[in-house]
Design an enzyme around this catalytic site. Structure first.
Site, mmCIF file in Angstrom:
data_model
loop_
_atom_site.group_PDB
_atom_site.id
_atom_site.type_symbol
_atom_site.label_atom_id
_atom_site.label_comp_id
_atom_site.label_asym_id
_atom_site.label_seq_id
_atom_site.Cartn_x
_atom_site.Cartn_y
_atom_site.Cartn_z
ATOM 1 N N GLN A 1 2.384 7.222 -5.359
ATOM 2 C CA GLN A 1 2.654 6.644 -4.052
ATOM 3 C C GLN A 1 2.526 7.753 -3.008
ATOM 4 O OE1 GLN A 1 4.710 6.538 -6.685
ATOM 5 N NE2 GLN A 1 5.367 4.438 -7.092
ATOM 6 N N GLN B 1 -2.137 4.071 -2.441
ATOM 7 C CA GLN B 1 -0.918 3.329 -2.771
ATOM 8 C C GLN B 1 0.172 3.637 -1.743
ATOM 9 O OE1 GLN B 1 0.448 3.754 -6.806
ATOM 10 N NE2 GLN B 1 2.267 2.516 -6.481
ATOM 11 N N ASP B 2 0.787 2.568 -1.214
ATOM 12 C CA ASP B 2 1.923 2.697 -0.286
ATOM 13 C C ASP B 2 1.542 3.374 1.029
ATOM 14 O OD1 ASP B 2 3.259 1.595 -2.399
ATOM 15 O OD2 ASP B 2 4.798 3.140 -2.554
ATOM 16 N N ASP C 1 0.290 -2.238 -2.901
ATOM 17 C CA ASP C 1 1.481 -2.362 -2.048
ATOM 18 C C ASP C 1 1.333 -1.554 -0.764
ATOM 19 O OD1 ASP C 1 2.454 -3.737 -4.281
ATOM 20 O OD2 ASP C 1 3.533 -1.994 -5.043
ATOM 21 N N ARG D 1 3.433 -9.151 -3.318
ATOM 22 C CA ARG D 1 4.408 -9.372 -4.368
ATOM 23 C C ARG D 1 5.774 -8.914 -3.844
ATOM 24 N NH1 ARG D 1 3.118 -4.760 -9.009
ATOM 25 N NH2 ARG D 1 2.941 -2.949 -7.614
#
Length: 343
Positions: free
Chosen positions: A147, A169-170, A197, A258
Site C-alpha cells: 500500500q 494500491q491505496d 482500493d 468493496r
C-alpha cells in the site's frame, strides 16, 4: 504587495526575493504569498506558512518535480498549493515509500505513514498540480505490504481542482481524525489512478466530473476502485457524479468497490454512490465485491443512471430510486459547505 520566493530551503531557512508576477489568467485570484522554486522543499514552505490562518495563504509552485514527504499539520489552516505550470502534470509532488518500507528504526511506515502528502489542516486547497507515490512494486519484491498512498486527507473542507493523484494500491486515502467525525473533500475535474482500493477511507468525498482510471495489473481480479469505511452514523461516504471510469484492463476484471472494515469494525458500513457516470467495460455485471468475510450486500453501494459498456442493471447492480437520487446530490453530501461558490 511583495511575496517571498523560495530559492533555497534547508534547515527551515528561506531566501527572499522580489515579487513573482501572477500567472496568466489568474488576475481574479489571490496572488501567491510565497513561491517555491525547483530544487526547494515543499515542506519548508508549509513550515513557513502562518498557523491559524482565517483566509487563504497561497503557496505557488513553479514547474518541476518535488520529492519528499509533505505534512500539513492541523494548525496550518486555509493553505493553498497552486501549480504555476500550464497543466497539472507540470508540477509533481511525490515520495516513494510503501506500507512495508522500513523507517530508520527498522519498523514499517504502515499505510498512513506511507503517504507522500498528509493533509491535516482544514480548508486546504490544491489546484493545477499532481500528487504521486512513485513506489516501485517491481523493484521491491521483498516488500509484501505494498500500500503506497499519494495523499492522505484528515481535515474538513478540502478542495482539489484540476489535480492528478497517481499511484497503485491505496492511492487516495480520504479519512477523518476519528471514527464518527465528519470530514468533507471536494474533487473537481480531477484524475485518480490506481489498482487496488485506490480511493478509500471514511471521509465524505465528492468527485465531480473526474476521471477514475484503473491500472491493468494483469491478474484476476484486476482491482477495486473504492474501499469505503464510512461510519454507520454517516449517510454520506463517496459520491461520484458525472465521472468517467476508464481502464486498459480486461473486460469485467475490475470492481467498483468493496467494503473496508478497519480493525474489523462492524460500524464501518461503507457508502459509495456512482451516478450519471460513464463506466468502461472493465467493470462487470457484478460491480461490487466482498472484502474477506464482509459481504458487499451489507454495505451501502448504489448506482443511478450510469451509461457506457460497463453500466448495467440487475440484482448485482443496486440502483437508487428517483427519490433516493434526489436525496443524494452533491449538495446533500457537502451540507452547509459550498466550495463551488468560493466557500
Amino acid at each position: 504587495m511583495r511575496r517571498r520566493t523560495f530559492l533555497e530551503l534547508s534547515a527551515g531557512a528561506a531566501a527572499a526575493a522580489a515579487a513573482w508576477p501572477a500567472p496568466a489568467g489568474a488576475s481574479t485570484r489571490k496572488r501567491p504569498d510565497l513561491i517555491v522554486e525547483p530544487g526547494a522543499a515543499i515542506q519548508a514552505a508549509v513550515d513557513a506558512a502562518p498557523p491559524g490562518a482565517i483566509s487563504p495563504y497561497v503557496i505557488g509552485i513553479r514547474p518541476g518535480t518535488y520529492l519528499g514527504q509533505v505534512i500539513v499539520p492541523a494548525e496550518k489552516t486555509h493553505l493553498e498549493f497552486r501549480g504555476l505550470g500550464r497543466a497539472p502534470g507540470d508540477v509533481v509532488i511525490a515520495d516513494d515509500r510503501a506500507n512495508g518500507t522500513l523507517k530508520p528504526d527498522g519498523t514499517p511506515w504502515g499505510t498512513s505513514g506511507s503517504a507522500s502528502v498528509t493533509l491535516g489542516g482544514a480548508d486546504f486547497r490544491a489546484r493545477d498540480l499532481t500528487f504521486a507515490n512513485v513506489f516501485d512494486e517491481a523493484a521491491h519484491p521483498e516488500i509484501a505490504n505494498r500500500q503506497a498512498v499519494a495523499v492522505l486527507t484528515r481535515a474538513d473542507r478540502l478542495v482539489f481542482d484540476r489535480v492528478r493523484f497517481l499511484g497503485n494500491q491505496d492511492t487516495l486515502y480520504v479519512n477523518s481524525t476519528a471514527a464518527g467525525v465528519i470530514a468533507r473533500a471536494y474533487f473537481r475535474d480531477c484524475y485518480v489512478e490506481g489498482d487496488v482500493d485506490f480511493i478509500f477511507g471514511r471521509a465524505t468525498a465528492v468527485f465531480d466530473q473526474c476521471r477514475i482510471h484503473s491500472l491493468d495489473r494483469g491478474g484476476t481480479p484486476n482491482g477495486y476502485v473504492t474501499a469505503p469505511s464510512t461510519d454507520v452514523t454517516n449517510p454520506h461516504g463517496l459520491l461520484f457524479s458525472r465521472c468517467r471510469f476508464t481502464s486498459d484492463a480486461a473486460p469485467a476484471s475490475v470492481y467498483l468497490g468493496r467494503p473496508w472494515h478497519p480493525g474489523n469494525d462492524p460500524a464501518a458500513a461503507g457508502r459509495t454512490i456512482v451516478r450519471e457516470s460513464w463506466i468502461g467495460a472493465h467493470i462487470g455485471a457484478t460491480a461490487w465485491s466482498d472484502f474477506g468475510t464482509w459481504p458487499w450486500r451489507d454495505a451501502r453501494f448504489a448506482e443511478y443512471r450510469n451509461y457506457g459498456p460497463g453500466a448495467a442493471r440487475g440484482d448485482d447492480r443496486p440502483q437508487l430510486t428517483r427519490s433516493g437520487a434526489a436525496a443524494n446530490e452533491i449538495t446533500d453530501f457537502l451540507g452547509d459547505w459550498r466550495p463551488r461558490r468560493g466557500g
